[in-house]
Design an enzyme around this catalytic site. Sequence first.
Site, PDB file in Angstrom:
ATOM      1  N   HIS A 423       0.813  -1.221   0.000  1.00  0.00           N
ATOM      2  CA  HIS A 423       0.000   0.000   0.000  1.00  0.00           C
ATOM      3  C   HIS A 423       0.849   1.275   0.000  1.00  0.00           C
ATOM      4  CE1 HIS A 423      -3.546  -2.429   1.925  1.00  0.00           C
ATOM      5  NE2 HIS A 423      -3.352  -2.731   0.649  1.00  0.00           N
TER       6      HIS A 423
HETATM    7  C1  LIG Z   1      -0.676  -6.942  -5.319  1.00  0.00           C
HETATM    8  C2  LIG Z   1      -1.409  -5.750  -4.796  1.00  0.00           C
HETATM    9  C3  LIG Z   1      -2.556  -5.930  -4.035  1.00  0.00           C
HETATM   10  C4  LIG Z   1      -3.222  -4.823  -3.533  1.00  0.00           C
HETATM   11  N1  LIG Z   1      -4.432  -5.006  -2.910  1.00  0.00           N
HETATM   12  C5  LIG Z   1      -5.163  -3.925  -2.552  1.00  0.00           C
HETATM   13  C6  LIG Z   1      -6.491  -4.074  -2.075  1.00  0.00           C
HETATM   14  O1  LIG Z   1      -7.069  -5.168  -2.074  1.00  0.00           O
HETATM   15  N2  LIG Z   1      -7.137  -2.963  -1.639  1.00  0.00           N
HETATM   16  C7  LIG Z   1      -6.557  -1.724  -1.655  1.00  0.00           C
HETATM   17  O2  LIG Z   1      -7.174  -0.764  -1.190  1.00  0.00           O
HETATM   18  N3  LIG Z   1      -5.334  -1.547  -2.196  1.00  0.00           N
HETATM   19  C8  LIG Z   1      -4.648  -2.611  -2.677  1.00  0.00           C
HETATM   20  N4  LIG Z   1      -3.434  -2.432  -3.278  1.00  0.00           N
HETATM   21  C9  LIG Z   1      -2.954  -1.054  -3.490  1.00  0.00           C
HETATM   22  C10 LIG Z   1      -3.688  -0.365  -4.633  1.00  0.00           C
HETATM   23  O3  LIG Z   1      -4.009  -1.261  -5.666  1.00  0.00           O
HETATM   24  C11 LIG Z   1      -2.767   0.751  -5.154  1.00  0.00           C
HETATM   25  O4  LIG Z   1      -2.454   1.609  -4.076  1.00  0.00           O
HETATM   26  C12 LIG Z   1      -3.402   1.588  -6.266  1.00  0.00           C
HETATM   27  O5  LIG Z   1      -3.907   0.756  -7.285  1.00  0.00           O
HETATM   28  C13 LIG Z   1      -2.337   2.532  -6.816  1.00  0.00           C
HETATM   29  O6  LIG Z   1      -2.888   3.331  -7.815  1.00  0.00           O
HETATM   30  P1  LIG Z   1      -1.986   4.358  -8.634  1.00  0.00           P
HETATM   31  O7  LIG Z   1      -2.843   4.954  -9.667  1.00  0.00           O
HETATM   32  O8  LIG Z   1      -1.277   5.232  -7.650  1.00  0.00           O
HETATM   33  O9  LIG Z   1      -0.843   3.466  -9.301  1.00  0.00           O
HETATM   34  P2  LIG Z   1      -0.967   2.211 -10.326  1.00  0.00           P
HETATM   35  O10 LIG Z   1      -2.353   1.659 -10.328  1.00  0.00           O
HETATM   36  O11 LIG Z   1       0.149   1.296  -9.944  1.00  0.00           O
HETATM   37  O12 LIG Z   1      -0.723   2.877 -11.737  1.00  0.00           O
HETATM   38  C14 LIG Z   1       0.498   3.353 -12.210  1.00  0.00           C
HETATM   39  C15 LIG Z   1       0.539   3.077 -13.715  1.00  0.00           C
HETATM   40  O13 LIG Z   1       1.560   3.867 -14.300  1.00  0.00           O
HETATM   41  C16 LIG Z   1       2.244   3.096 -15.281  1.00  0.00           C
HETATM   42  N5  LIG Z   1       3.580   3.683 -15.426  1.00  0.00           N
HETATM   43  C17 LIG Z   1       4.557   3.705 -14.499  1.00  0.00           C
HETATM   44  N6  LIG Z   1       5.629   4.372 -14.982  1.00  0.00           N
HETATM   45  C18 LIG Z   1       5.303   4.796 -16.225  1.00  0.00           C
HETATM   46  C19 LIG Z   1       6.008   5.544 -17.209  1.00  0.00           C
HETATM   47  N7  LIG Z   1       7.235   6.005 -16.985  1.00  0.00           N
HETATM   48  N8  LIG Z   1       5.396   5.784 -18.403  1.00  0.00           N
HETATM   49  C20 LIG Z   1       4.124   5.334 -18.616  1.00  0.00           C
HETATM   50  N9  LIG Z   1       3.418   4.615 -17.699  1.00  0.00           N
HETATM   51  C21 LIG Z   1       4.003   4.364 -16.512  1.00  0.00           C
HETATM   52  C22 LIG Z   1       2.252   1.704 -14.673  1.00  0.00           C
HETATM   53  O14 LIG Z   1       2.491   0.713 -15.645  1.00  0.00           O
HETATM   54  C23 LIG Z   1       0.864   1.620 -14.033  1.00  0.00           C
HETATM   55  O15 LIG Z   1      -0.101   1.122 -14.930  1.00  0.00           O
HETATM   56  C24 LIG Z   1      -2.728  -3.519  -3.781  1.00  0.00           C
HETATM   57  C25 LIG Z   1      -1.582  -3.339  -4.550  1.00  0.00           C
HETATM   58  C26 LIG Z   1      -0.931  -4.442  -5.079  1.00  0.00           C
HETATM   59  C27 LIG Z   1       0.283  -4.225  -5.936  1.00  0.00           C
END
Ligand SMILES: Cc1cc2nc3c(=O)[nH]c(=O)nc-3n(C[C@H](O)[C@H](O)[C@H](O)COP(=O)(O)OP(=O)(O)OC[C@H]3O[C@@H](n4cnc5c(N)ncnc54)[C@H](O)[C@@H]3O)c2cc1C
Length: 487
Positions: A423
């Site tokens: 997280h």
């Molecule tokens: C295995 C796992 C289980 C989890 N389970 C839960 C749960 O059950 N409940 C909960 O509340 N939270 C959970 N979490 C946490 C939650 O899913 C994340 O905190 C949330 O999805 C993060 O969202 P975000 O938009 O910040 O990042 P992300 O959803 O990680 O999105 C970032 C995106 O940016 C892209 N990217 C990165 N660098 C670049 C670049 N340089 N150029 C172009 N694209 C790029 C990546 O490929 C990715 O698609 C879990 C996380 C994981 C990994």
Amino acid sequence: MVIVGGGSCGSVLAARLSEDPACSVLLIEAGAGGAVRGPSPAHILPIGPGSPRTRHYATTLRRGVAGALVRGCGLGGSGAVNGAYFVRATPADLDAWGSAVGGRSGRTGWSYGDTLPYFRRSEDDYDFGSSALHGDAGPVPVSRRTAESWSTVTARFVAAAGAMGFHAEPDKNAGGPAGVGPVPCNIDRGMRVDPGSAYLGAAARRPNLTVWAGTTVRALRTAAGTVHAVEVVRDGALLEVQAHNVVLAAGAIETPALLWRSGIGDPRMLGAAAVHALPGVGREFSDHPEITIPYNPAPPAGEQVSEECAAPPILEACLNLDSGDGAVEIRPYTASFGDAVPGNPPMPSVLGAALMSPWGRGRMVPHPADPWGAPRIEHHYLSDPRDKAAAAAAVDLARGLLDAAGLGAVIDGVPPRLGTSQHLSGTCPMGADPGTAVVDPRCRVHGLGGLYIADTSVFPRVPSRGPHATAVMLAERAAEFVASGLR
Ligand SMILES: Cc1cc2nc3c(=O)[nH]c(=O)nc-3n(C[C@H](O)[C@H](O)[C@H](O)COP(=O)(O)OP(=O)(O)OC[C@H]3O[C@@H](n4cnc5c(N)ncnc54)[C@H](O)[C@@H]3O)c2cc1C
């Protein structure tokens, strides 16, 4: 408008910003696969070794204890591979966020009252429908498993927690007192509906939204204090894409990494490469440590198991405690991570005990030798004596529940194991002071024109519940800020 990262937050931003036909949006996602994947079976986490939908990073959880971080990649990002637990931050978390960032209530505020409309807007709550607390018209379906359909593990755990005096919490998204109850999940009929599917599915055909998957943003180009372009690698070629505005949504690891590669961060760390000083990048992050207790499951005692129980999500219910020295979450997992994660070796059943408001803070720094390498990550888990004490108490409580619920026997000789809930939050925190914070309360990067950040990196601290529902709320709110900046 260029949005970097099509994960949980980037999907919401792309869909909301492209609702205005006059706004031309380019969503750039590093993971392969241009089409929105659609819902996926919620009981499987496609994060095992060799999964094409993840990137893996090394971390040091505490001195001498190595750990592994996983991030989703591809449209939907981490939200498309996660546990589908969709629980909002608590009113206390949000009020603390509002006070910490000092935005004016109602306009740029982040208090519970300020954020509730955006939680409601994001969801279609199948159980509670439309009310002052819930929405029924948003893109993300939210459902809870009913007691009749619980797996044996969940049913026994909830009964034992009730018998031990913990009170029932039928709706963990209602902002009431913490207790034991079903976990709201972004699941529809057994399928995980991630923000990519929920938001981009309908938006992808809009003529003003272009999605470039399999494309990596390498750096931001700045001139005269404004970001005016991004440098991308697409089909093996290096291109420069001009942009009036750039929103970073690359997640809590890659967003700070991208800032460093663009010369934005602590000048003492970046040296001659420094372009814009923001010492808060990567300086302090927070995450939920989880201690798992392995056990040998007890044989079934003749419980009736409905057909729906066959493939439950990994977590159907949990116990939250918000009092005392910190928030704790006890997680009765319905399957072993050997069974739920394709590619994993066989693993024992575990009960999880997570610290949900840890005092310890982690640190992330650029790779010391290779600017394109993965950042160095140190979680500093249990470095604070209060966390150590809370962890010991949480493990005792979990063991007591394991016993009382008759879930099984602790495995002799296999000690509880420290891990992470995955997280990670707060690597580019929001706040008023550019000496410590990276974005202001409207998600604008301090001191740089044309650049916003809207992902879990901007949380001032990890909320005391899983971050996903709060990340979607943040993106809903950030989309409004970005859109109003265009007018
Ligand atoms: C295995 C796992 C289980 C989890 N389970 C839960 C749960 O059950 N409940 C909960 O509340 N939270 C959970 N979490 C946490 C939650 O899913 C994340 O905190 C949330 O999805 C993060 O969202 P975000 O938009 O910040 O990042 P992300 O959803 O990680 O999105 C970032 C995106 O940016 C892209 N990217 C990165 N660098 C670049 C670049 N340089 N150029 C172009 N694209 C790029 C990546 O490929 C990715 O698609 C879990 C996380 C994981 C990994």
